[in-house]
Every structure is written in structure tokens, then in C-alpha cells.
Scaffold this motif. Sequence first.
Motif, PDB file in Angstrom:
ATOM      1  N   ALA A  82     -27.662  38.043 116.210  1.00 29.75           N
ATOM      2  CA  ALA A  82     -26.437  37.585 116.860  1.00 29.75           C
ATOM      3  C   ALA A  82     -25.201  38.125 116.139  1.00 29.75           C
ATOM      4  O   ALA A  82     -24.143  38.288 116.749  1.00 29.75           O
ATOM      5  CB  ALA A  82     -26.401  36.053 116.906  1.00 29.75           C
ATOM      6  N   ARG A  83     -25.334  38.414 114.856  1.00 29.15           N
ATOM      7  CA  ARG A  83     -24.219  38.931 114.045  1.00 29.15           C
ATOM      8  C   ARG A  83     -24.236  40.449 113.893  1.00 29.15           C
ATOM      9  O   ARG A  83     -23.302  41.027 113.345  1.00 29.15           O
ATOM     10  CB  ARG A  83     -24.268  38.322 112.637  1.00 29.15           C
ATOM     11  N   LEU A  84     -25.286  41.106 114.364  1.00 31.81           N
ATOM     12  CA  LEU A  84     -25.483  42.529 114.098  1.00 31.81           C
ATOM     13  C   LEU A  84     -24.458  43.438 114.759  1.00 31.81           C
ATOM     14  O   LEU A  84     -23.979  44.382 114.141  1.00 31.81           O
ATOM     15  CB  LEU A  84     -26.901  42.949 114.529  1.00 31.81           C
ATOM     16  N   GLY A  85     -24.128  43.179 115.982  1.00 25.67           N
ATOM     17  CA  GLY A  85     -23.276  44.091 116.744  1.00 25.67           C
ATOM     18  C   GLY A  85     -24.051  44.623 117.936  1.00 25.67           C
ATOM     19  O   GLY A  85     -25.069  44.060 118.329  1.00 25.67           O
ATOM     20  N   GLY A 136     -30.573  34.698 114.278  1.00 24.19           N
ATOM     21  CA  GLY A 136     -29.230  34.529 113.710  1.00 24.19           C
ATOM     22  C   GLY A 136     -28.624  35.846 113.288  1.00 24.19           C
ATOM     23  O   GLY A 136     -27.462  36.146 113.599  1.00 24.19           O
ATOM     24  N   ALA A 137     -29.403  36.658 112.591  1.00 25.16           N
ATOM     25  CA  ALA A 137     -28.903  37.952 112.126  1.00 25.16           C
ATOM     26  C   ALA A 137     -28.623  38.877 113.310  1.00 25.16           C
ATOM     27  O   ALA A 137     -27.617  39.588 113.320  1.00 25.16           O
ATOM     28  CB  ALA A 137     -29.897  38.589 111.164  1.00 25.16           C
ATOM     29  N   GLU A 185     -29.970  43.125 105.867  1.00 25.96           N
ATOM     30  CA  GLU A 185     -30.537  41.775 105.789  1.00 25.96           C
ATOM     31  C   GLU A 185     -31.793  41.668 106.657  1.00 25.96           C
ATOM     32  O   GLU A 185     -32.824  41.136 106.217  1.00 25.96           O
ATOM     33  CB  GLU A 185     -29.472  40.776 106.250  1.00 25.96           C
ATOM     34  N   ASP A 218     -23.134  46.084 112.148  1.00 24.75           N
ATOM     35  CA  ASP A 218     -22.803  45.729 110.767  1.00 24.75           C
ATOM     36  C   ASP A 218     -23.992  46.135 109.896  1.00 24.75           C
ATOM     37  O   ASP A 218     -25.063  45.511 109.969  1.00 24.75           O
ATOM     38  CB  ASP A 218     -22.545  44.223 110.690  1.00 24.75           C
ATOM     39  N   VAL A 229     -25.695  43.465 107.796  1.00 19.00           N
ATOM     40  CA  VAL A 229     -26.599  42.605 108.569  1.00 19.00           C
ATOM     41  C   VAL A 229     -27.898  43.359 108.857  1.00 19.00           C
ATOM     42  O   VAL A 229     -28.989  42.778 108.770  1.00 19.00           O
ATOM     43  CB  VAL A 229     -25.936  42.107 109.868  1.00 19.00           C
TER      44      VAL A 229
END
Length: 133
Positions: free
Chosen positions: A97-100, A94-95, A124, A118, A121
Motif C-alpha cells: 500500500a506504501r510502495l507506489g 501494508g508495504a 523492506e 519507494d 519500501v
Amino acid sequence: MAENKTQRTDASVPDFLAAVQNPRRQADAYAVAELMREVTKEDPAMWGPAIVGYGETHLRYASGRELDWFKIGFSPRSQALTIYLMDGTEAHPGALARLGKHTTGRACLYIKNLADVDVAVLREIMTESVSQS
């Protein structure tokens, strides 16, 4: 049993980072170094000639192989900034997928330019990885 090739050394982390040739990669390395220090609350150490590691853990594999290793680390390689995650990249779908913009290996996260991800992220992911080691 063969000894692990990559071991903790007494080499200087500041000297290593200062010697990074690519200015952007060097700036990214300094930023990731500070981020890892914040996440781990540990001072960095050199592992082998090119890896900056934070913390230390003892690993024991099902095969019986044992070694001391860092909890999290990175290397400012020429192709990308390589971040070593002890729990592997598959633990963070999930992370990630949001990282960039990044690529992954089994336990490595490759970032060509820190500005493309990001950082919240990334923090995280690092925090979760360290908590699992």
C-alpha cells in the motif's frame, strides 16, 4: 514426475543484463540486481533464460512435488520489471500500500518504472520475503 522447466543455469548474469534492449528497463534491472545482492548477501545466477535469482531453497509442496528454486529473483520483461517473491504478494499488504505504482500477481510484483516506487519500501518487502524463504 516432470522436471521443473526453469532451472539454475551457468549463463552469465552480466551478459543477460547488458542485453536488455530498453535503456530504462536495463537501468532499473541493474538497480534491482544491486538491491537484491544487498538484501540477500548472495551472488546472482540465471534461472532459465530470463530470470535472475538470488540464493537457493528447496521447496516441498503438499502434493509431494519438490524443486530447487531461488529465494528472490527478477526479470526485466518488456511490459514490466517482474519481481518474484517466494512468500507471495499477499504477505505484504501494508508495504504494498506504501510502495507506489505497481501491480501484483500471486507471487509477482510488477513495476513499470522503478522511479514510480519507494525503493526503501521495496527493500523492506524484499528483506521480509527472503527472511521467510
